[in-house]
Design an enzyme around this catalytic site. Structure first.
Site, short mmCIF file in Angstrom:
data_model
loop_
_atom_site.label_atom_id
_atom_site.label_comp_id
_atom_site.label_asym_id
_atom_site.label_seq_id
_atom_site.Cartn_x
_atom_site.Cartn_y
_atom_site.Cartn_z
N SER A 80 52.20 34.05 29.02
CA SER A 80 51.52 34.09 28.17
C SER A 80 52.00 33.72 27.00
CB SER A 80 50.30 35.19 28.06
OG SER A 80 49.24 35.21 27.40
N ASP B 24 41.96 31.52 35.10
CA ASP B 24 42.29 32.24 34.05
C ASP B 24 41.34 31.79 32.79
OD1 ASP B 24 43.83 32.84 31.55
OD2 ASP B 24 45.74 32.24 32.68
N HIS C 102 44.34 35.78 34.75
CA HIS C 102 45.61 35.47 33.53
C HIS C 102 46.61 36.50 33.91
CE1 HIS C 102 47.54 34.50 29.98
NE2 HIS C 102 47.45 35.63 29.53
#
Length: 276
Positions: free
Chosen positions: A97, A227, A256
């Site tokens: 991320s 996601d 995610h």
């Protein structure tokens, strides 16, 4: 505890496990978490004989709760200082991320010999926010909503994120792990509210296009096609086109936070790439 102090006086907490002469793997966490988010990967790679390192980004976890420097350039500069301090060579840098953005910026600037490979997992590059140049991005109003929710009631906001879209626990039929939710919340609440607030701008508005183009080492891009936090179409599918030596692997239905929910699948895939 291992603490490194940067040139501007910020204390960076880090873990450094395993043989110091083994190939290092450096893990870069997402917002608003800490090095603890890599427990499943750290233990896995340690068991395979690697040296494993993970730090708490400034303002996050056990590092200094900075009110300045919460931007991608400074995050990358901190990594440069830390890797110089540890004299890491031929390292594999894996970022999730926001950590994927940190990896992209660091690897693009790293000294020759420091980096062997890179991995971007559910990562924010090239750029998240919607604009004329990035029409498929996430509207600024979403990130403004993040800031408003954080300022109003950070504890509840973090609980809502972990209970819902981050791990896909809001999907029908999803198997929910209360401990995973609590651990996400714990990590988030340890960090500083000001740093986390500022980091929303860093992860949403930083353009990593030039970083990706500058990376010359083999780079693996992993993303789940469900996601809800960093949609794949505006992230991994674009990033792999900008990388000189990029490889894309898409996980059907994965969220995610797939490194936690599906560590049993991702860890062997990461190991195969590292050893390739």
């Amino acid at each position: 505890m291992a603490i490194f102090t940067t040139k501007d006086g910020t204390q960076i907490f880090f873990k450094d496990w395993g043989p110091k002469n083994a190939q290092p793997i450096v893990f870069h966490h997402g917002w608003p978490l800490s090095a603890d988010d890599w427990d499943a990967q750290m233990l896995f790679f340690l068991g395979h004989g690697f040296r494993v390192i993970a730090h708490d980004r400034r303002g996050h976890g056990r590092s200094t709760q900075t009110d300045t420097g919460n931007d991608m350039d400074t995050y990358a500069a901190d990594v440069i200082e830390l890797t110089d301090h540890l004299d890491l060579k031929n390292a594999v840098h894996i970022g999730h991320s926001t950590g994927g953005g940190e990896v992209a910026r660091y690897v693009a600037k790293a000294k020759p010999g420091r980096v062997a490979k890179a991995v971007l997992v559910s990562a924010i590059p090239p750029i998240m926010v919607k604009s004329d140049k990035n029409p498929g991005g996430t509207p600024m109003s979403v990130f403004d909503g993040f800031r408003q929710a954080l300022a109003a009631n950070r504890a509840q906001f973090y609980l809502d994120v972990a209970s819902g879209p981050f791990y896909g626990f809001n999907r029908e039929g999803a198997k929910i792990f209360p401990g995973t939710i609590q651990n996400w919340w714990r990590q988030g609440m340890i960090g500083g509210a000001k740093a986390h607030y500022d980091c929303i701008k860093a992860f949403s508005e930083t353009d990593h296009t030039d970083d990706l183009k500058a990376i010359t080492v083999p780079t693996l891009v992993l993303h789940g096609d469900d996601d809800q936090v960093v949609p794949i179409a505006d992230a991994a599918l674009l990033s792999v086109k900008l990388l000189k030596h990029g490889t894309l692997k898409v996980y059907k239905g994965y969220p995610h936070g797939m490194l936690t929910t599906h560590a049993d699948v991702l860890n062997p895939d990461l190991l195969a790439f590292v050893k390739s």
